[in-house]
Scaffold this motif. Structure first.
Motif, mmCIF file in Angstrom:
data_model
loop_
_atom_site.group_PDB
_atom_site.id
_atom_site.type_symbol
_atom_site.label_atom_id
_atom_site.label_comp_id
_atom_site.label_asym_id
_atom_site.label_seq_id
_atom_site.Cartn_x
_atom_site.Cartn_y
_atom_site.Cartn_z
ATOM 1 N N VAL A 217 0.986 -1.247 0.124
ATOM 2 C CA VAL A 217 0.102 0.009 0.126
ATOM 3 C C VAL A 217 0.811 1.329 0.094
ATOM 4 O O VAL A 217 0.621 2.202 -0.705
ATOM 5 N N GLU A 218 1.870 1.479 0.686
ATOM 6 C CA GLU A 218 2.642 2.437 1.038
ATOM 7 C C GLU A 218 3.368 2.671 -0.318
ATOM 8 O O GLU A 218 3.773 3.798 -0.856
ATOM 9 N N SER A 219 3.873 1.714 -0.972
ATOM 10 C CA SER A 219 4.722 1.893 -2.311
ATOM 11 C C SER A 219 3.557 2.178 -3.547
ATOM 12 O O SER A 219 4.149 3.312 -4.282
ATOM 13 N N MET A 220 2.475 2.031 -3.477
ATOM 14 C CA MET A 220 1.592 2.446 -4.639
ATOM 15 C C MET A 220 1.340 3.753 -4.327
ATOM 16 O O MET A 220 0.875 4.661 -5.112
ATOM 17 N N VAL A 221 1.217 4.258 -2.997
ATOM 18 C CA VAL A 221 0.920 5.540 -2.539
ATOM 19 C C VAL A 221 2.194 6.456 -2.991
ATOM 20 O O VAL A 221 1.845 7.415 -3.586
ATOM 21 N N ALA A 222 3.273 6.065 -2.749
ATOM 22 C CA ALA A 222 4.383 7.009 -3.169
ATOM 23 C C ALA A 222 4.510 7.136 -4.758
ATOM 24 O O ALA A 222 5.026 8.028 -5.286
ATOM 25 N N VAL A 223 4.255 5.728 -5.629
ATOM 26 C CA VAL A 223 4.418 5.834 -6.831
ATOM 27 C C VAL A 223 3.361 6.938 -7.534
ATOM 28 O O VAL A 223 3.746 7.697 -8.392
ATOM 29 N N THR A 224 2.243 6.879 -6.889
ATOM 30 C CA THR A 224 1.139 7.790 -7.372
ATOM 31 C C THR A 224 1.665 9.230 -7.108
ATOM 32 O O THR A 224 1.327 10.166 -8.196
ATOM 33 N N ILE A 225 2.023 9.567 -6.019
ATOM 34 C CA ILE A 225 2.031 10.964 -5.677
ATOM 35 C C ILE A 225 3.327 11.266 -6.208
ATOM 36 O O ILE A 225 3.341 12.673 -6.771
ATOM 37 N N VAL A 226 4.489 10.813 -6.703
ATOM 38 C CA VAL A 226 5.446 11.093 -7.454
ATOM 39 C C VAL A 226 5.020 11.416 -8.764
ATOM 40 O O VAL A 226 5.412 12.442 -9.491
ATOM 41 N N ASP A 227 4.302 10.630 -9.366
ATOM 42 C CA ASP A 227 3.709 10.624 -10.859
ATOM 43 C C ASP A 227 2.886 12.138 -10.816
ATOM 44 O O ASP A 227 3.212 12.968 -11.827
ATOM 45 N N LEU A 228 1.994 12.232 -9.833
ATOM 46 C CA LEU A 228 1.213 13.618 -9.761
ATOM 47 C C LEU A 228 2.052 14.565 -9.631
ATOM 48 O O LEU A 228 1.826 15.958 -10.042
ATOM 49 N N LEU A 229 3.135 14.559 -8.892
ATOM 50 C CA LEU A 229 4.150 15.879 -8.597
ATOM 51 C C LEU A 229 4.593 16.207 -9.882
ATOM 52 O O LEU A 229 4.751 17.343 -9.953
ATOM 53 N N PHE A 230 5.084 15.168 -10.721
ATOM 54 C CA PHE A 230 5.882 15.425 -11.992
ATOM 55 C C PHE A 230 4.708 16.046 -12.878
ATOM 56 O O PHE A 230 5.129 17.248 -13.524
ATOM 57 N N GLN A 231 3.540 15.506 -13.021
ATOM 58 C CA GLN A 231 2.546 16.349 -13.605
ATOM 59 C C GLN A 231 2.322 17.865 -13.398
ATOM 60 O O GLN A 231 2.019 18.639 -14.144
ATOM 61 N N SER A 232 2.275 17.928 -12.002
ATOM 62 C CA SER A 232 2.053 19.240 -11.432
ATOM 63 C C SER A 232 3.023 20.411 -11.888
ATOM 64 O O SER A 232 2.831 21.616 -11.714
ATOM 65 N N MET A 233 4.244 19.921 -12.346
ATOM 66 C CA MET A 233 5.348 20.869 -12.636
ATOM 67 C C MET A 233 4.962 21.635 -13.921
ATOM 68 O O MET A 233 5.744 22.779 -14.095
ATOM 69 N N THR A 234 4.110 21.420 -14.641
ATOM 70 C CA THR A 234 3.719 22.098 -15.825
ATOM 71 C C THR A 234 2.336 22.790 -15.863
ATOM 72 O O THR A 234 1.579 23.364 -16.613
ATOM 73 N N SER A 235 1.886 22.931 -14.403
ATOM 74 C CA SER A 235 0.510 23.585 -14.027
ATOM 75 C C SER A 235 0.556 24.919 -14.217
ATOM 76 O O SER A 235 -0.539 25.455 -14.777
ATOM 77 N N ARG A 236 1.435 25.774 -14.132
ATOM 78 C CA ARG A 236 1.881 27.102 -14.177
ATOM 79 C C ARG A 236 2.653 27.544 -15.009
ATOM 80 O O ARG A 236 3.953 27.176 -14.831
ATOM 81 N N MET A 237 2.412 28.772 -15.713
ATOM 82 C CA MET A 237 3.507 29.220 -16.777
ATOM 83 C C MET A 237 4.784 29.841 -16.033
ATOM 84 O O MET A 237 5.859 29.702 -16.446
ATOM 85 N N ASP A 238 4.505 30.596 -14.870
ATOM 86 C CA ASP A 238 5.521 30.984 -14.107
ATOM 87 C C ASP A 238 6.410 30.083 -13.657
ATOM 88 O O ASP A 238 7.899 30.363 -13.490
ATOM 89 N N ASN A 239 6.046 29.027 -13.244
ATOM 90 C CA ASN A 239 6.969 27.745 -12.768
ATOM 91 C C ASN A 239 7.728 27.336 -14.023
ATOM 92 O O ASN A 239 9.009 26.980 -14.095
ATOM 93 N N ILE A 240 7.510 27.460 -15.156
ATOM 94 C CA ILE A 240 7.860 26.835 -16.300
ATOM 95 C C ILE A 240 9.051 27.827 -16.717
ATOM 96 O O ILE A 240 10.145 27.647 -17.115
ATOM 97 N N ILE A 241 8.620 29.123 -16.777
ATOM 98 C CA ILE A 241 9.543 30.206 -17.154
ATOM 99 C C ILE A 241 10.705 29.995 -15.968
ATOM 100 O O ILE A 241 11.899 30.358 -16.388
ATOM 101 N N LYS A 242 10.312 29.998 -14.675
ATOM 102 C CA LYS A 242 11.225 30.121 -13.867
ATOM 103 C C LYS A 242 12.398 28.917 -14.127
ATOM 104 O O LYS A 242 13.827 29.022 -13.654
ATOM 105 N N PHE A 243 11.874 27.648 -14.400
ATOM 106 C CA PHE A 243 12.690 26.408 -14.594
ATOM 107 C C PHE A 243 13.762 26.805 -15.947
ATOM 108 O O PHE A 243 15.036 26.310 -15.735
ATOM 109 N N PHE A 244 13.167 27.237 -16.846
ATOM 110 C CA PHE A 244 14.121 27.265 -17.949
ATOM 111 C C PHE A 244 14.719 28.497 -18.339
ATOM 112 O O PHE A 244 15.812 28.554 -19.172
#
Length: 365
Positions: free
Chosen positions: A337-364
């Motif tokens: 259970v712990e492992s599937m929770v960890a995998v799910t959260i990491v995947d959604l964290l990575f998806q969230s990186m592109t949610s805001r343009m200011d974050n994209i600009i800051k990164f690049f």
């Protein structure tokens, strides 16, 4: 076979059968530069391996993991990480009696109906050994979360009719008893109850509780990829799970809006909640509170007690399951259970990186 891959950016694909040569996982989408070695993964696998106590299957597997790719000089390279665990102590002859019949509570019948063929040795692809790949992937995801100061605490909330007393909650106790319970008194009572059920050739289920601390706000998508929806799919994909609830879960059905709503407050310049009935998720997006979820685990279906079933000749027969089986799945499923929770959260964290343009600009920039 479709459906062996989970995730959008951080993807895992598990493979292998219970009595095949090996089981394993391929993890794709892991960033380069994550410190990782076989010992990191082995620590997680040791929490689910068989033979840990009198309450688990006595199948003698050391479940030693081998990293085949994706690691160089102790760090991930950004390429697919392939992990393998070889099966050694498989007694396939124990399962010859079920080649022509269907075990109650197992996937034998439905697997046969879908594919017209099945590997009956230990359940084949439907075996609990498939979760080795999930746990190995969860170890990698947990390393990523650790670098972000996100921690996951998972334990047995109840086993059979024995539940923990939160007044006796001791996090350090989880790893000290074979029940993985944070309450030593409850663990002892559960052990006594299990001995009785084993003598009766029966099994029991239980509830696993998981708490994620340190979650930032804004993780999760508002429609189909909701944080809670993806967590539910991930947990329900574990073979023994028959239900999941997040926050107050089914208790909200008898609650009221005035009680169920979590108020907001400003404290030290930050917005927080006055309670956490929602379990850390609002509108499918993390709200900064701890994520709290519970998974209901069914009793082990493989029991020595006589059960009624049918065979492929369409005859009604009785069956007594042979082989080495857990009288309860809950303790070994805690890390799954712990492992599937960890995998799910990491995947959604990575998806969230592109949610805001200011974050994209800051990164690049």
């Amino acid at each position: 076979m479709a459906g062996s891959t989970y995730g959008n950016i951080f993807k895992i694909t598990t493979w292998g059968e219970s009595h095949g040569k090996a089981v394993g996982v391929v993890v794709d989408g892991c960033p380069a530069g994550v410190p990782l070695c076989e010992e990191d993964i082995q620590f997680f696998l040791d929490r689910r391996k068989p033979g840990q106590s009198a309450y688990t299957t006595q199948r003698n597997e050391d479940d030693k993991v081998e990293i085949l790719s994706g690691i160089f000089e102790g760090k991930t390279t950004g390429t697919p990480i392939s992990l393998v665990v070889h099966n050694k102590d498989h007694h396939s002859a124990d399962y010859s009696q079920i080649a022509e019949c269907y075990r109650p509570g197992h996937a034998d019948y439905t697997f046969d109906e879908k594919y017209g063929f099945r590997d009956y040795r230990g359940g084949g692809r439907s075996s609990g050994r498939e979760t080795i790949g999930r746990v190995a992937a969860g170890a990698i995801a947990s390393k990523i979360l650790e670098s972000l100061n996100i921690s996951i605490m998972t334990y047995s909330k109840s086993i059979g009719n024995v539940s923990i007393n939160y007044n006796n909650f001791n996090k350090d106790e989880i790893q000290k008893n074979p029940m993985y319970m944070p309450d030593s008194n409850a663990a002892k009572l559960a052990g006594d109850m299990l001995k009785e059920k084993m003598a009766e050739m029966d099994s029991v289920g239980g509830i696993i509780e998981c708490v994620v601390a340190g979650m930032p706000t804004g993780v999760g998508e508002p429609v189909f990829d909701k944080l809670d929806a993806n967590l539910a799919k991930a947990i329900m994909s574990i073979g023994a799970v028959k239900g999941i609830e997040i926050g107050d879960g089914f208790a909200v059905a008898t609650s009221t809006g005035s009680k169920d709503n979590d108020g907001f407050k400003v404290e030290n310049g930050h917005i927080s909640k006055t309670s956490n009935h929602a379990g850390g998720v609002l509108g499918g997006i993390s709200d900064g509170s701890p994520i709290v979820l519970r998974a209901a685990i069914k009793p082990t279906p493989s029991i020595a007690m006589t059960q009624q079933t049918v065979n492929k000749s369409m005859e009604n027969i009785d069956i007594n399951i042979k082989g080495r089986h857990d009288p309860i799945i809950v303790p070994r499923a805690v890390v799954v259970v712990e492992s599937m929770v960890a995998v799910t959260i990491v995947d959604l964290l990575f998806q969230s990186m592109t949610s805001r343009m200011d974050n994209i600009i800051k990164f690049f920039k």
